[in-house]
Write a protein that holds these residues in place. Structure first.
Motif, PDB file in Angstrom:
ATOM      1  N   TYR A 142       0.835  -1.212   0.000  1.00 10.50           N
ATOM      2  CA  TYR A 142       0.000   0.000   0.000  1.00 10.50           C
ATOM      3  C   TYR A 142       0.865   1.255   0.000  1.00 10.50           C
ATOM      4  O   TYR A 142       1.919   1.283   0.649  1.00 10.50           O
ATOM      5  CB  TYR A 142      -0.906   0.022   1.240  1.00 10.50           C
ATOM      6  N   THR A 143       0.407   2.271  -0.706  1.00  8.82           N
ATOM      7  CA  THR A 143       1.035   3.584  -0.612  1.00  8.82           C
ATOM      8  C   THR A 143      -0.014   4.676  -0.465  1.00  8.82           C
ATOM      9  O   THR A 143      -1.057   4.634  -1.113  1.00  8.82           O
ATOM     10  CB  THR A 143       1.920   3.902  -1.823  1.00  8.82           C
ATOM     11  N   ALA A 144       0.301   5.639   0.408  1.00 11.85           N
ATOM     12  CA  ALA A 144      -0.523   6.842   0.557  1.00 11.85           C
ATOM     13  C   ALA A 144      -0.060   7.937  -0.387  1.00 11.85           C
ATOM     14  O   ALA A 144      -0.660   9.004  -0.435  1.00 11.85           O
ATOM     15  CB  ALA A 144      -0.451   7.354   1.996  1.00 11.85           C
ATOM     16  N   MET A 145       1.014   7.689  -1.131  1.00 13.66           N
ATOM     17  CA  MET A 145       1.558   8.627  -2.116  1.00 13.66           C
ATOM     18  C   MET A 145       1.837  10.000  -1.500  1.00 13.66           C
ATOM     19  O   MET A 145       1.442  11.039  -2.040  1.00 13.66           O
ATOM     20  CB  MET A 145       0.626   8.726  -3.323  1.00 13.66           C
ATOM     21  N   HIS A 146       2.484   9.994  -0.341  1.00 12.29           N
ATOM     22  CA  HIS A 146       2.822  11.218   0.400  1.00 12.29           C
ATOM     23  C   HIS A 146       1.578  11.968   0.873  1.00 12.29           C
ATOM     24  O   HIS A 146       1.647  13.152   1.176  1.00 12.29           O
ATOM     25  CB  HIS A 146       3.692  12.166  -0.435  1.00 12.29           C
ATOM     26  N   GLY A 147       0.452  11.265   0.931  1.00 11.85           N
ATOM     27  CA  GLY A 147      -0.788  11.921   1.311  1.00 11.85           C
ATOM     28  C   GLY A 147      -1.227  11.592   2.724  1.00 11.85           C
ATOM     29  O   GLY A 147      -0.415  11.264   3.592  1.00 11.85           O
ATOM     30  N   CYS A 169      -1.702  -1.509  -3.891  1.00 13.63           N
ATOM     31  CA  CYS A 169      -2.802  -0.541  -3.821  1.00 13.63           C
ATOM     32  C   CYS A 169      -2.292   0.862  -3.522  1.00 13.63           C
ATOM     33  O   CYS A 169      -1.285   1.045  -2.826  1.00 13.63           O
ATOM     34  CB  CYS A 169      -3.791  -0.950  -2.725  1.00 13.63           C
ATOM     35  N   ALA A 170      -3.025   1.850  -3.998  1.00 11.47           N
ATOM     36  CA  ALA A 170      -2.653   3.239  -3.739  1.00 11.47           C
ATOM     37  C   ALA A 170      -3.907   4.078  -3.531  1.00 11.47           C
ATOM     38  O   ALA A 170      -4.931   3.855  -4.163  1.00 11.47           O
ATOM     39  CB  ALA A 170      -1.850   3.809  -4.914  1.00 11.47           C
ATOM     40  N   ASN A 171      -3.784   5.025  -2.626  1.00 13.46           N
ATOM     41  CA  ASN A 171      -4.705   6.159  -2.577  1.00 13.46           C
ATOM     42  C   ASN A 171      -3.969   7.369  -3.108  1.00 13.46           C
ATOM     43  O   ASN A 171      -2.744   7.467  -2.998  1.00 13.46           O
ATOM     44  CB  ASN A 171      -5.168   6.445  -1.138  1.00 13.46           C
ATOM     45  N   ASP A 172      -4.691   8.313  -3.683  1.00 13.32           N
ATOM     46  CA  ASP A 172      -4.049   9.561  -4.068  1.00 13.32           C
ATOM     47  C   ASP A 172      -3.846  10.400  -2.807  1.00 13.32           C
ATOM     48  O   ASP A 172      -4.254   9.987  -1.708  1.00 13.32           O
ATOM     49  CB  ASP A 172      -4.871  10.275  -5.148  1.00 13.32           C
ATOM     50  N   PRO A 173      -3.197  11.564  -2.880  1.00 11.49           N
ATOM     51  CA  PRO A 173      -2.794  12.263  -1.652  1.00 11.49           C
ATOM     52  C   PRO A 173      -3.912  12.672  -0.707  1.00 11.49           C
ATOM     53  O   PRO A 173      -3.652  12.850   0.492  1.00 11.49           O
ATOM     54  CB  PRO A 173      -2.045  13.488  -2.194  1.00 11.49           C
ATOM     55  N   ASP A 174      -5.142  12.862  -1.183  1.00 13.35           N
ATOM     56  CA  ASP A 174      -6.218  13.169  -0.230  1.00 13.35           C
ATOM     57  C   ASP A 174      -7.124  11.972   0.003  1.00 13.35           C
ATOM     58  O   ASP A 174      -8.156  12.089   0.665  1.00 13.35           O
ATOM     59  CB  ASP A 174      -7.026  14.395  -0.675  1.00 13.35           C
ATOM     60  N   ALA A 175      -6.736  10.814  -0.543  1.00 12.25           N
ATOM     61  CA  ALA A 175      -7.367   9.513  -0.269  1.00 12.25           C
ATOM     62  C   ALA A 175      -8.810   9.411  -0.750  1.00 12.25           C
ATOM     63  O   ALA A 175      -9.575   8.608  -0.215  1.00 12.25           O
ATOM     64  CB  ALA A 175      -7.296   9.168   1.224  1.00 12.25           C
ATOM     65  N   ASP A 176      -9.181  10.188  -1.758  1.00 10.33           N
ATOM     66  CA  ASP A 176     -10.521   9.983  -2.296  1.00 10.33           C
ATOM     67  C   ASP A 176     -10.514   9.102  -3.546  1.00 10.33           C
ATOM     68  O   ASP A 176     -11.569   8.660  -4.000  1.00 10.33           O
ATOM     69  CB  ASP A 176     -11.240  11.319  -2.568  1.00 10.33           C
ATOM     70  N   ARG A 177      -9.333   8.813  -4.093  1.00 13.28           N
ATOM     71  CA  ARG A 177      -9.226   7.909  -5.229  1.00 13.28           C
ATOM     72  C   ARG A 177      -8.479   6.641  -4.820  1.00 13.28           C
ATOM     73  O   ARG A 177      -7.690   6.642  -3.880  1.00 13.28           O
ATOM     74  CB  ARG A 177      -8.500   8.581  -6.397  1.00 13.28           C
ATOM     75  N   PHE A 178      -8.723   5.580  -5.590  1.00 12.02           N
ATOM     76  CA  PHE A 178      -8.124   4.274  -5.305  1.00 12.02           C
ATOM     77  C   PHE A 178      -7.613   3.675  -6.603  1.00 12.02           C
ATOM     78  O   PHE A 178      -8.303   3.699  -7.629  1.00 12.02           O
ATOM     79  CB  PHE A 178      -9.169   3.350  -4.676  1.00 12.02           C
ATOM     80  N   ALA A 179      -6.378   3.148  -6.559  1.00  8.24           N
ATOM     81  CA  ALA A 179      -5.790   2.475  -7.720  1.00  8.24           C
ATOM     82  C   ALA A 179      -5.186   1.163  -7.259  1.00  8.24           C
ATOM     83  O   ALA A 179      -4.753   1.026  -6.108  1.00  8.24           O
ATOM     84  CB  ALA A 179      -4.724   3.349  -8.363  1.00  8.24           C
ATOM     85  N   VAL A 180      -5.127   0.195  -8.171  1.00 11.23           N
ATOM     86  CA  VAL A 180      -4.608  -1.123  -7.785  1.00 11.23           C
ATOM     87  C   VAL A 180      -3.949  -1.813  -8.976  1.00 11.23           C
ATOM     88  O   VAL A 180      -4.449  -1.759 -10.102  1.00 11.23           O
ATOM     89  CB  VAL A 180      -5.721  -2.023  -7.191  1.00 11.23           C
ATOM     90  N   ALA A 181      -2.795  -2.424  -8.695  1.00 12.53           N
ATOM     91  CA  ALA A 181      -2.162  -3.361  -9.612  1.00 12.53           C
ATOM     92  C   ALA A 181      -2.278  -4.746  -8.980  1.00 12.53           C
ATOM     93  O   ALA A 181      -2.116  -4.899  -7.768  1.00 12.53           O
ATOM     94  CB  ALA A 181      -0.702  -2.996  -9.849  1.00 12.53           C
ATOM     95  N   VAL A 182      -2.566  -5.746  -9.806  1.00  9.61           N
ATOM     96  CA  VAL A 182      -2.802  -7.104  -9.308  1.00  9.61           C
ATOM     97  C   VAL A 182      -1.752  -8.044  -9.883  1.00  9.61           C
ATOM     98  O   VAL A 182      -1.409  -7.976 -11.068  1.00  9.61           O
ATOM     99  CB  VAL A 182      -4.219  -7.587  -9.705  1.00  9.61           C
TER     100      VAL A 182
END
Length: 574
Positions: free
Chosen positions: A232-237, A298-311
């Motif tokens: 998981y990454t919060a992408m500096h958010g 998995c990732a959230n963008d910096p304000d955590a309203d978006r979600f991305a995933v690689a499987v």
């Protein structure tokens, strides 16, 4: 312009931006001064967003104070109990966000409006949740989401917990213009607290959101979560602490956060562009997944309203899912958790049509809106009934909302729902890829693509040119229907005409005989034309998914190339 600059210097409360502006004056930088003072950051349904700096066409403390003043005055004009209901305010981890949030609180409390202010950074979905949980009149999030470091923003929610839509955007904008020419009043936050006008949202508030997630009937699937490993990454958010907590609450014990990106840092030192859709943005979380052989990255963008995933693929590689693939997988999964015949799901006109097919097959209600989560949630509230409860909505730009706890995109609940879906599949001996293939085999392989064309600022409206000469075919495929959202009219090949129940927008949608689709939409914020393409490929029982992908990609390549060529001459490209 000289008078505007002088007046700005007199009103600006920030020594840093005053010095910045004075340096531009001393350097005689007329071009930069003109750009900053030729207009004002436009307030719209997404609020404000722009580069941080001095002047009315930038994000700064004075712009924030004037904007908050206008918002407060508009609320008092339109919401009878606005002062006592109050406004929820949160902010992200960018350098100026806390100061901007505190300025907004100082302005609103000076008007006698109660303010609920987060004690520290907060994911955007928590503020949206707080508006309805606290029955507030509105909400503010100071965030530029996934924009580059130079940006910041001011996002506004209405009392229903959704982003504002017309006519509130224009009403607030007019009030801001008035506030910009009047004296500003602010209240010291300590004094606001003493007067009972300021309530600090502390750990109890964050735990309320956490507990609401724990109690959500849609997020109660605990089918063997322990074996599922997640990078998981919060992408500096601002998402890491809550994301890790929610996953732990649900029994996921193998969660590995990217340490270099875990803490809020608005300079985003390890990513060029903190948007999970951008090339390279997911590199570190995929590396973390490879290190632990995790199933999901998995990732959230910096304000955590978006979600991305690689499987992880069967070959051990990691492949990103598109926003449409995640949306269809989540929609399909959630419809198995409820009675689909009493459920409502939706997406936007530029997202995949596949969710509609999935919903139709199980008897669920489906709706479609213009682009943007403000439409997805506000329209959902209008359409839901006792026998058609809102379940799920998504847009292709990595935005998802699960249930009606948050009336905006929520990357945290989406992360948890996707992890739980993955665990359920694993308990059945299946993978995410198996599930996606099963959906494609049942409904067809839907492939979507987007092409943006940069236009010269003086380009004539391309939509008008296309309306004058409607195409009868695109890429050798007959056009069987044209939806013109500007006139809210549907034109069918048999000559019949219908009215479209969507707000007017400069969008043209072409439906082709082979179920392909082309959407042409000018950008509302920059000189750019956006074209969205969809092709559908049927998969036979003896067909392999790989061959179907190859056919779909070949069909897509031809459609895009020939359609783009047909626009040559109509677009004055930069």
């Amino acid at each position: 312009m000289k008078e505007l600059i002088t007046r700005w210097l007199e009103r600006d409360p920030d020594p840093a931006t005053r010095d910045e502006l004075q340096n531009l004056i001393d350097a005689g930088n007329e071009q930069e001064l003109t750009e900053r003072f030729s207009g004002r950051l436009a307030f719209g349904t997404a609020g404000l967003r722009g580069i941080v700096g001095a002047g009315p066409n930038r994000m700064n403390r004075l712009v924030i104070q004037e904007t908050a003043t206008g918002l407060g005055q508009y609320l008092q004009q339109t919401v009878p109990q606005a002062k006592s209901q109050g406004v929820v305010i949160g902010y992200d981890g960018r350098p100026d966000s806390k100061t901007f949030a505190h300025d907004a609180a100082s302005v609103l409390t000076a008007q006698g409006i109660k303010v609920y202010l987060t004690v520290t950074v907060a994911p955007t979905p928590l503020v949206a949740y707080g508006v309805t949980a606290l029955k507030a009149a509105a909400g503010i999030v100071v965030t530029a989401s996934h924009n580059p470091p130079a940006y910041n923003g001011f996002k506004v929610y209405w009392g229903n917990g959704a982003q504002i839509i017309p006519p509130h955007d224009k009403g607030i904008a007019a009030a801001i213009d008035q506030a910009a020419i009047e004296p500003l009043e602010l209240m010291d936050l300590n004094e606001a607290g003493n007067q009972g006008l300021l309530v600090w949202l502390d750990d109890e508030f964050y735990n309320d959101y956490r507990e609401s997630i724990r109690q959500s009937a849609l997020l109660q699937n605990y089918a063997k979560p322990d074996p599922i490993s997640i990078a998981y990454t919060a992408m500096h958010g601002v998402g890491a602490q809550m994301a890790e907590t929610l996953l732990a609450d649900a029994g996921f014990t193998k969660v590995y956060s990217v340490a270099a990106q875990r803490e809020p840092d608005g300079t985003f030192p390890t990513v060029n562009f903190p948007n999970p859709e951008e090339p390279g943005a997911m590199d570190l979380v995929i590396a973390e997944a490879e290190k632990h052989q995790a199933i999901l990255a998995c990732a959230n963008d910096p304000d955590a309203d978006r979600f991305a995933v690689a499987v992880r693929t069967p070959e051990g590689q990691y492949k990103m899912l598109t926003g449409d693939q995640v949306g269809v997988l989540l929609g399909h999964y959630l419809l198995t958790r409820v009675n689909p015949e009493t459920s409502l799901v939706g997406t936007t006109i530029v997202s995949s049509s596949l969710l509609q097919k999935v919903a139709s097959r199980v008897g669920a209600d489906y709706y479609q809106t213009l682009t943007g989560f403000k439409w997805l949630t506000n329209i959902a509230m209008e359409k839901q009934r006792e026998d058609s409860c809102f379940l799920f909505a998504y847009e292709e730009a990595l935005g998802y909302t699960v249930g009606n706890m948050v009336w905006d995109k929520d990357g945290l609940s989406a992360l948890l729902a996707f992890a739980q879906m993955t665990a359920e599949l694993a308990s059945q001996g299946r993978t995410v890829w198996d599930q996606l293939e099963a959906i494609y085999r049942e409904h067809g392989l839907y492939l979507n693509s987007q092409v943006s064309i940069a236009l010269s600022p003086n380009s004539p409206p391309i939509g008008d040119a296309l309306r004058q000469q409607p195409p009868e075919e695109i890429a050798g495929r007959n056009v069987v229907r044209i939806d013109d959202l500007k006139s809210s009219t549907r034109y069918k090949a048999d000559g019949s005409v219908e009215t479209i129940d969507l707000p007017a927008s400069d969008v043209l949608i072409y439906f082709l005989e082979d179920d392909s689709r082309v959407v042409v939409r000018p950008s509302g914020t920059e000189p750019k034309l956006k074209c969205y393409y969809e092709v559908v490929e049927v998969i036979d029982q003896v067909d392999t998914l790989e061959h179907a992908y190859q056919r779909a990609q070949s069909s897509m390549d031809e459609l895009v190339q020939r359609h783009q060529n047909s626009l040559t001459g109509l677009t004055d490209r930069s």
